[in-house]
Motif scaffolding. Sequence first.
Motif, PDB file in Angstrom:
ATOM      1  N   VAL A 119      32.133  31.268   7.785  1.00  0.00           N
ATOM      2  CA  VAL A 119      31.479  30.136   6.999  1.00  0.00           C
ATOM      3  C   VAL A 119      31.362  30.713   5.629  1.00  0.00           C
ATOM      4  O   VAL A 119      31.414  30.267   4.571  1.00  0.00           O
ATOM      5  CB  VAL A 119      30.125  29.971   7.695  1.00  0.00           C
ATOM      6  CG1 VAL A 119      29.291  29.166   6.551  1.00  0.00           C
ATOM      7  CG2 VAL A 119      30.396  29.089   9.030  1.00  0.00           C
ATOM      8  N   THR A 120      31.105  32.207   5.546  1.00  0.00           N
ATOM      9  CA  THR A 120      30.737  32.703   4.189  1.00  0.00           C
ATOM     10  C   THR A 120      32.118  32.707   3.272  1.00  0.00           C
ATOM     11  O   THR A 120      32.118  32.300   2.135  1.00  0.00           O
ATOM     12  CB  THR A 120      30.402  34.268   4.381  1.00  0.00           C
ATOM     13  OG1 THR A 120      29.252  34.365   5.029  1.00  0.00           O
ATOM     14  CG2 THR A 120      30.128  35.032   3.004  1.00  0.00           C
ATOM     15  N   ALA A 121      33.392  33.097   4.177  1.00  0.00           N
ATOM     16  CA  ALA A 121      34.675  32.988   3.341  1.00  0.00           C
ATOM     17  C   ALA A 121      34.722  31.414   2.971  1.00  0.00           C
ATOM     18  O   ALA A 121      35.320  31.299   2.024  1.00  0.00           O
ATOM     19  CB  ALA A 121      35.619  33.623   4.342  1.00  0.00           C
ATOM     20  N   ALA A 122      34.630  30.647   3.901  1.00  0.00           N
ATOM     21  CA  ALA A 122      34.857  29.198   3.481  1.00  0.00           C
ATOM     22  C   ALA A 122      34.004  28.824   2.323  1.00  0.00           C
ATOM     23  O   ALA A 122      34.613  28.053   1.646  1.00  0.00           O
ATOM     24  CB  ALA A 122      34.659  28.178   4.700  1.00  0.00           C
ATOM     25  N   ILE A 137      23.734  22.389  -1.965  1.00  0.00           N
ATOM     26  CA  ILE A 137      22.814  22.520  -1.036  1.00  0.00           C
ATOM     27  C   ILE A 137      23.186  23.004   0.217  1.00  0.00           C
ATOM     28  O   ILE A 137      24.191  21.985   0.917  1.00  0.00           O
ATOM     29  CB  ILE A 137      21.692  21.221  -1.003  1.00  0.00           C
ATOM     30  CG1 ILE A 137      21.355  21.097  -2.356  1.00  0.00           C
ATOM     31  CG2 ILE A 137      20.669  21.641  -0.132  1.00  0.00           C
ATOM     32  CD1 ILE A 137      20.484  19.471  -2.498  1.00  0.00           C
ATOM     33  N   THR A 138      22.802  23.915   0.911  1.00  0.00           N
ATOM     34  CA  THR A 138      23.427  24.073   2.433  1.00  0.00           C
ATOM     35  C   THR A 138      23.201  23.142   3.167  1.00  0.00           C
ATOM     36  O   THR A 138      21.885  22.436   3.305  1.00  0.00           O
ATOM     37  CB  THR A 138      22.869  25.470   2.897  1.00  0.00           C
ATOM     38  OG1 THR A 138      23.328  25.575   4.185  1.00  0.00           O
ATOM     39  CG2 THR A 138      21.334  25.428   2.972  1.00  0.00           C
ATOM     40  N   SER A 139      23.945  22.839   4.058  1.00  0.00           N
ATOM     41  CA  SER A 139      23.954  21.717   5.017  1.00  0.00           C
ATOM     42  C   SER A 139      23.442  21.985   6.539  1.00  0.00           C
ATOM     43  O   SER A 139      23.545  21.189   7.391  1.00  0.00           O
ATOM     44  CB  SER A 139      25.033  20.941   5.105  1.00  0.00           C
ATOM     45  OG  SER A 139      26.248  21.526   5.636  1.00  0.00           O
ATOM     46  N   PHE A 140      23.236  23.521   6.600  1.00  0.00           N
ATOM     47  CA  PHE A 140      23.016  24.197   7.859  1.00  0.00           C
ATOM     48  C   PHE A 140      21.798  23.776   8.557  1.00  0.00           C
ATOM     49  O   PHE A 140      21.644  23.914   9.701  1.00  0.00           O
ATOM     50  CB  PHE A 140      23.239  25.485   7.901  1.00  0.00           C
ATOM     51  CG  PHE A 140      24.640  25.870   7.189  1.00  0.00           C
ATOM     52  CD1 PHE A 140      25.575  25.084   7.253  1.00  0.00           C
ATOM     53  CD2 PHE A 140      24.929  27.224   6.829  1.00  0.00           C
ATOM     54  CE1 PHE A 140      26.970  25.156   6.754  1.00  0.00           C
ATOM     55  CE2 PHE A 140      26.094  27.504   6.445  1.00  0.00           C
ATOM     56  CZ  PHE A 140      27.232  26.720   6.298  1.00  0.00           C
ATOM     57  N   CYS A 141      20.615  23.476   7.791  1.00  0.00           N
ATOM     58  CA  CYS A 141      19.320  23.343   8.448  1.00  0.00           C
ATOM     59  C   CYS A 141      19.031  21.587   8.298  1.00  0.00           C
ATOM     60  O   CYS A 141      19.111  21.197   7.363  1.00  0.00           O
ATOM     61  CB  CYS A 141      18.423  23.953   7.240  1.00  0.00           C
ATOM     62  SG  CYS A 141      16.713  23.634   7.919  1.00  0.00           S
ATOM     63  N   PRO A 142      18.784  21.152   9.355  1.00  0.00           N
ATOM     64  CA  PRO A 142      18.618  19.736   9.386  1.00  0.00           C
ATOM     65  C   PRO A 142      17.505  19.414   8.960  1.00  0.00           C
ATOM     66  O   PRO A 142      17.542  18.098   8.321  1.00  0.00           O
ATOM     67  CB  PRO A 142      18.561  19.470  11.173  1.00  0.00           C
ATOM     68  CG  PRO A 142      18.145  20.954  11.657  1.00  0.00           C
ATOM     69  CD  PRO A 142      18.788  21.826  10.775  1.00  0.00           C
ATOM     70  N   PRO A 165      27.569  27.534  11.219  1.00  0.00           N
ATOM     71  CA  PRO A 165      28.283  28.593  12.087  1.00  0.00           C
ATOM     72  C   PRO A 165      27.863  28.233  13.703  1.00  0.00           C
ATOM     73  O   PRO A 165      28.740  28.409  14.655  1.00  0.00           O
ATOM     74  CB  PRO A 165      27.216  29.750  11.796  1.00  0.00           C
ATOM     75  CG  PRO A 165      26.895  29.566  10.409  1.00  0.00           C
ATOM     76  CD  PRO A 165      26.651  28.231  10.422  1.00  0.00           C
ATOM     77  N   ARG A 166      26.680  27.537  13.930  1.00  0.00           N
ATOM     78  CA  ARG A 166      26.414  26.970  15.342  1.00  0.00           C
ATOM     79  C   ARG A 166      27.728  26.289  15.956  1.00  0.00           C
ATOM     80  O   ARG A 166      27.971  26.358  16.965  1.00  0.00           O
ATOM     81  CB  ARG A 166      25.261  26.671  15.556  1.00  0.00           C
ATOM     82  CG  ARG A 166      24.615  25.312  14.636  1.00  0.00           C
ATOM     83  CD  ARG A 166      23.501  25.132  14.969  1.00  0.00           C
ATOM     84  NE  ARG A 166      23.290  23.707  14.184  1.00  0.00           N
ATOM     85  CZ  ARG A 166      22.588  23.815  12.826  1.00  0.00           C
ATOM     86  NH1 ARG A 166      22.252  25.095  12.462  1.00  0.00           N
ATOM     87  NH2 ARG A 166      22.473  22.716  12.225  1.00  0.00           N
TER      88      ARG A 166
END
Length: 215
Positions: A119-122, A137-142, A165-166
Motif C-alpha cells: 500500500v505504501t508503494a501504491a 485523505i486516507t480511506s483506510f479508517c471508516p 492493507p486489511r
Amino acid sequence: MASQYHHSLRFDDDRCDGCMACMRACPTAAVRVRKGRALKLEDRCIDCGVCNQVCPRRAIIALTDQMARLPKFDCTVAIPSPALYAQFDPEIHPGIIASALKQCGFDDVESMSPACDAVTAATEMFLSEYRGQYPLITSFCPTVVRLVQVKYPELVEQLLPILSPREISARNAKVRLSGDKGIPVKQIGAIYLTPCPAKIVSILEHPGMEQSHLD
C-alpha cells in the motif's frame, strides 16, 4: 444517508440512565436523550466510538461476530490488526500470538506487513502521477470516511482510491490458501481481529468495492 447503513455500535436501553455523557462527547451531535434514554441519529453517527469510551454505564455495545461462526467455513484465516500486537508486552512476539490464534480455532494467520508495504508503494506511485486537487485523505479508517461523508461531502472525491492493507491481506490469504488446500475461495473465511469496532463498518459497507474480502 441510506437507512440501511450498518453501524458498529448499539445503545442498550436497559443499561442507559440518560446521563448525557455520550451526547456531550459526540463530535457530530449524533446523540439525543429522550425520555431518559439515549438514542442515536443514524445519519449523523460516524462510528468513532467516543460515546462508548465515556459511557459510565457501559450502555453502548460494540457489534462484532462471535467465534461460533467460524465452523461455517471450510478454512479460516485470522488477520490481526497491527494494533492487536501492540497490546501485549514486548516478550509476547507475533509468533506466540499467531500460535495462540490457531489454538483458538483458526486454521491460519496472515500478517498484514506485506500488504502495508504494498500500500505504501501504491500510494507513492499514485501521488507521483496525481495532478488533481489537494488535500488527499486516507480511506483506510471508516470513521474518517464517514466523517467526510457526513460533515464534509465536498471532500469525498479527495479520498485515496487505494485498498486498505486489511483488504489486501484478506484477498491474498484466500488466494494462497485456496491454492494450497484446494478449497474454493468462497469457503475460506478471512476474519479481521482489531480493538477498533468501527472497522466492521468498512467490512459491511465496503465503500468503493462490490464486496469486502473480509468475512
